[in-house]
Motif scaffolding. Structure first.
Motif, short mmCIF file in Angstrom:
data_model
loop_
_atom_site.label_atom_id
_atom_site.label_comp_id
_atom_site.label_asym_id
_atom_site.label_seq_id
_atom_site.Cartn_x
_atom_site.Cartn_y
_atom_site.Cartn_z
N ILE A 133 0.88 -1.16 0.00
CA ILE A 133 0.00 0.00 0.00
C ILE A 133 0.92 1.21 0.00
CG2 ILE A 133 -1.75 1.31 1.25
CD1 ILE A 133 -2.74 -1.36 2.42
N LEU A 134 0.73 2.07 -1.00
CA LEU A 134 1.55 3.27 -1.14
C LEU A 134 0.72 4.48 -0.74
CD1 LEU A 134 3.92 5.03 -2.26
CD2 LEU A 134 2.83 4.83 -4.50
N ILE A 135 1.21 5.24 0.25
CA ILE A 135 0.61 6.54 0.56
C ILE A 135 1.25 7.49 -0.45
CG2 ILE A 135 0.27 8.36 2.27
CD1 ILE A 135 -1.16 5.73 2.99
N ASN A 136 0.50 7.82 -1.49
CA ASN A 136 1.01 8.55 -2.63
C ASN A 136 1.10 10.06 -2.37
OD1 ASN A 136 1.99 8.12 -5.28
ND2 ASN A 136 0.10 8.92 -6.14
N GLY A 137 0.32 10.53 -1.41
CA GLY A 137 0.33 11.95 -1.08
C GLY A 137 -0.89 12.29 -0.25
N THR A 138 -0.95 13.55 0.13
CA THR A 138 -2.07 14.04 0.92
C THR A 138 -3.06 14.72 -0.01
OG1 THR A 138 -0.55 14.43 2.75
CG2 THR A 138 -2.68 15.48 2.89
N SER A 139 -4.30 14.28 0.03
CA SER A 139 -5.35 14.89 -0.78
C SER A 139 -5.98 16.06 -0.04
CB SER A 139 -6.41 13.84 -1.12
OG SER A 139 -7.47 14.43 -1.82
N ALA A 140 -6.10 15.92 1.29
CA ALA A 140 -6.64 17.00 2.13
C ALA A 140 -6.03 16.88 3.52
CB ALA A 140 -8.16 16.91 2.21
N CYS A 141 -5.70 18.02 4.09
CA CYS A 141 -5.20 18.06 5.46
C CYS A 141 -5.70 19.33 6.10
CB CYS A 141 -3.67 18.01 5.49
SG CYS A 141 -3.01 17.97 7.18
N GLU A 142 -6.64 19.18 7.02
CA GLU A 142 -7.17 20.32 7.77
C GLU A 142 -6.61 20.19 9.18
OE1 GLU A 142 -11.43 20.05 7.37
OE2 GLU A 142 -11.25 19.88 5.18
N ALA A 143 -5.62 21.02 9.48
CA ALA A 143 -4.90 20.88 10.74
C ALA A 143 -4.76 22.20 11.50
CB ALA A 143 -3.55 20.25 10.49
N GLY A 144 -5.62 23.15 11.23
CA GLY A 144 -5.60 24.41 11.96
C GLY A 144 -4.24 25.08 11.93
N THR A 145 -3.75 25.46 13.10
CA THR A 145 -2.47 26.18 13.21
C THR A 145 -1.27 25.31 12.85
OG1 THR A 145 -2.32 25.66 15.57
CG2 THR A 145 -3.36 27.75 14.97
N LEU A 146 -1.45 23.99 12.83
CA LEU A 146 -0.34 23.11 12.44
C LEU A 146 -0.01 23.24 10.96
CD1 LEU A 146 -1.40 19.80 14.27
CD2 LEU A 146 0.37 21.43 14.99
N GLY A 147 -1.02 23.61 10.17
CA GLY A 147 -0.82 23.75 8.73
C GLY A 147 -0.95 22.42 8.01
N GLU A 148 -1.05 22.51 6.69
CA GLU A 148 -1.23 21.32 5.86
C GLU A 148 -0.07 20.34 5.93
OE1 GLU A 148 -2.26 22.27 1.84
OE2 GLU A 148 -3.92 23.57 2.45
N ALA A 149 1.10 20.81 6.26
CA ALA A 149 2.28 19.94 6.32
C ALA A 149 2.19 18.91 7.45
CB ALA A 149 3.54 20.78 6.49
N ALA A 150 1.30 19.12 8.41
CA ALA A 150 1.17 18.22 9.56
C ALA A 150 0.83 16.79 9.13
CB ALA A 150 0.10 18.74 10.52
N CYS A 151 0.19 16.63 7.98
CA CYS A 151 -0.20 15.30 7.51
C CYS A 151 0.88 14.61 6.68
CB CYS A 151 -1.48 15.40 6.69
SG CYS A 151 -2.91 15.99 7.60
N ALA A 152 1.87 15.36 6.21
CA ALA A 152 2.83 14.78 5.28
C ALA A 152 4.28 14.81 5.78
CB ALA A 152 2.75 15.50 3.94
N GLU A 153 4.70 15.91 6.38
CA GLU A 153 6.10 16.03 6.81
C GLU A 153 6.37 15.10 7.99
OE1 GLU A 153 7.35 20.05 7.52
OE2 GLU A 153 6.81 20.66 5.49
N GLY A 154 7.38 14.28 7.84
CA GLY A 154 7.75 13.35 8.90
C GLY A 154 6.76 12.22 9.08
N LEU A 155 5.94 11.94 8.06
CA LEU A 155 4.97 10.86 8.14
C LEU A 155 5.71 9.55 8.39
CD1 LEU A 155 1.97 10.09 7.87
CD2 LEU A 155 2.37 9.79 5.42
N ASP A 156 5.35 8.88 9.48
CA ASP A 156 6.00 7.63 9.89
C ASP A 156 5.09 6.47 9.52
OD1 ASP A 156 7.53 5.69 11.16
OD2 ASP A 156 6.90 6.27 13.18
N LEU A 157 5.52 5.62 8.59
CA LEU A 157 4.71 4.51 8.11
C LEU A 157 5.32 3.18 8.55
CD1 LEU A 157 4.16 5.79 4.46
CD2 LEU A 157 2.62 6.05 6.42
#
Length: 146
Positions: A112-136
């Protein structure tokens, strides 16, 4: 001889401490991040049920995380591209998310490949909260990559 064994045990204990400190330092360097573990893959009535354990290590909640996900068969071919909506992920609390994939035989799934983030609603954390440093990681024989 007793003294030599004492030194040997001391050396092993010291090595274990150094290893644990190094592991702790790596975790600190990684900082706050989102961890997703492929926890289970099980046959379901209409296909395959895929279960994930998500842990939000950020200091605030992620209101919505949607990942573009590619299911790859054991021969390495793309079986399908889909979106997995993990919904809300509260800070510091694990959440299990399950996805039923109709028409998919679990035995055929290789990666299973996490190809990217389609949506990330993370308030003050910003959209990068879902992708940067993602630990799989995966607890199954199906590899989770990204």
């Amino acid at each position: 001889m007793e003294r030599a064994m004492g030194i040997s045990h001391f050396g092993a204990a010291a090595a274990a401490c150094v290893f644990m400190l190094a592991q702790g330092a790596r975790a600190e360097e990684a900082g706050p991040h989102l961890a997703i573990e492929l926890n289970a893959v099980a046959p379901a009535e209409t296909g395959c049920l895929i279960s994930f354990m998500a842990r939000n290590g950020h200091p605030a909640a992620i209101e919505r995380a949607v990942f573009e996900t590619v299911l790859i068969d054991r021969a390495g071919q793309v079986e399908r591209l889909t979106l997995f909506d993990f919904g809300d992920l509260p800070a510091g609390r694990p959440r299990v998310r399950q996805f039923s994939i109709p028409g998919l035989a679990c035995d055929d799934l290789g990666q299973i490949l996490i190809n990217g983030t389609s949506a990330c609603e993370a308030g003050t954390l910003g959209e990068a909260a879902c992708a940067e440093g993602l630990d799989l990681s995966s607890r199954t024989d199906v590899e989770l990559i990204g």
